[in-house]
Design a protein around this motif. Structure first.
Motif, mmCIF file in Angstrom:
data_model
loop_
_atom_site.group_PDB
_atom_site.id
_atom_site.type_symbol
_atom_site.label_atom_id
_atom_site.label_comp_id
_atom_site.label_asym_id
_atom_site.label_seq_id
_atom_site.Cartn_x
_atom_site.Cartn_y
_atom_site.Cartn_z
ATOM 1 N N PHE A 56 0.825 -1.205 0.000
ATOM 2 C CA PHE A 56 0.000 0.000 0.000
ATOM 3 C C PHE A 56 0.867 1.265 0.000
ATOM 4 C CE2 PHE A 56 -2.332 3.420 2.051
ATOM 5 C CZ PHE A 56 -3.510 3.430 1.329
ATOM 6 N N LEU A 57 1.886 1.296 0.849
ATOM 7 C CA LEU A 57 2.770 2.469 0.896
ATOM 8 C C LEU A 57 3.548 2.635 -0.394
ATOM 9 C CD1 LEU A 57 4.041 2.304 4.573
ATOM 10 C CD2 LEU A 57 2.658 4.117 3.540
ATOM 11 N N PHE A 58 3.978 1.532 -0.977
ATOM 12 C CA PHE A 58 4.675 1.608 -2.262
ATOM 13 C C PHE A 58 3.772 2.268 -3.294
ATOM 14 C CE2 PHE A 58 6.068 0.175 -6.368
ATOM 15 C CZ PHE A 58 7.455 0.247 -6.290
ATOM 16 N N MET A 59 2.539 1.774 -3.393
ATOM 17 C CA MET A 59 1.598 2.317 -4.366
ATOM 18 C C MET A 59 1.262 3.778 -4.079
ATOM 19 S SD MET A 59 -1.041 -0.917 -4.674
ATOM 20 C CE MET A 59 -2.228 0.001 -5.651
ATOM 21 N N SER A 60 0.941 4.068 -2.838
ATOM 22 C CA SER A 60 0.426 5.397 -2.510
ATOM 23 C C SER A 60 1.502 6.487 -2.455
ATOM 24 C CB SER A 60 -0.356 5.359 -1.191
ATOM 25 O OG SER A 60 0.481 5.003 -0.112
ATOM 26 N N THR A 61 2.765 6.102 -2.366
ATOM 27 C CA THR A 61 3.822 7.126 -2.355
ATOM 28 C C THR A 61 4.574 7.224 -3.672
ATOM 29 O OG1 THR A 61 5.444 5.595 -1.400
ATOM 30 C CG2 THR A 61 4.188 6.966 0.144
ATOM 31 N N LEU A 62 4.425 6.226 -4.555
ATOM 32 C CA LEU A 62 5.193 6.233 -5.802
ATOM 33 C C LEU A 62 4.367 6.167 -7.080
ATOM 34 C CD1 LEU A 62 8.088 3.878 -4.733
ATOM 35 C CD2 LEU A 62 8.177 6.341 -5.060
ATOM 36 N N MET A 63 3.111 5.851 -6.971
ATOM 37 C CA MET A 63 2.296 5.659 -8.173
ATOM 38 C C MET A 63 1.201 6.709 -8.269
ATOM 39 S SD MET A 63 3.460 3.140 -9.886
ATOM 40 C CE MET A 63 5.183 3.269 -9.442
#
Length: 158
Positions: free
Chosen positions: A105-112
């Motif tokens: 979730f953090l990967f998606m919400s901070t980079l995408m």
């Protein structure tokens, strides 16, 4: 559980490699200046397997189709613009097998998306994550939360 802990003054980043590309994720801001920021790197100590609602995955598919297909492909196997696959052994090795749901979730919400990271609401990211989980063979159940603390208590394991 392994963690990177940063003091209130230091800025921390977590480097992840996805399909051969190194990516830096800014650490979440501490809730108070005196509290350290913690990024979880290893498997969750314990937790319930993450699930999602069918409605959530359906809404996530709509968002994915409009926002992610060019880069990641309509079948999540990688797209024309070079986005990495979002399913298969390589993806599973990075994000599944007992890892906390908060990591993906953090990967998606901070980079995408790369041209406007964080542009969607937390619930939109949770819906897109629900769709990705569905396509990776996870089972439906309770709705996937959009709160990082709640996701920290869920594990990504089939």
């Amino acid at each position: 559980m392994s963690s990177i802990i940063c003091g209130p003054i230091a800025r921390c980043v977590l480097a992840l490699s996805l399909a051969g590309c190194a990516v830096l994720i800014p650490a979440a801001a501490a809730s108070a200046a005196s509290e350290p920021t913690r990024i979880r790197l290893a498997q969750a100590d314990a937790g319930m397997p993450a699930t999602f609602s069918a409605e959530q995955a359906d809404h996530g598919k709509e968002l994915y189709d409009h926002q992610c297909t060019e880069c990641h492909g309509s079948d999540l196997s990688g797209g024309l613009l070079g986005g990495p696959p979002l399913r298969g052994a390589g993806f599973a090795q990075k994000f599944f097998d007992g890892a906390p749901a908060s990591g993906l979730f953090l990967f998606m919400s901070t980079l995408m998306p790369p041209n406007a990271p964080g542009r969607f609401s937390a619930s939109a990211y949770a819906d897109m994550m629900a769709y990705i989980l569905k396509r990776n063979g996870f089972r439906a159940g309770a709705e996937l939360p959009s709160d990082v603390d709640a996701l920290d208590n869920l594990i990504l394991k089939k």
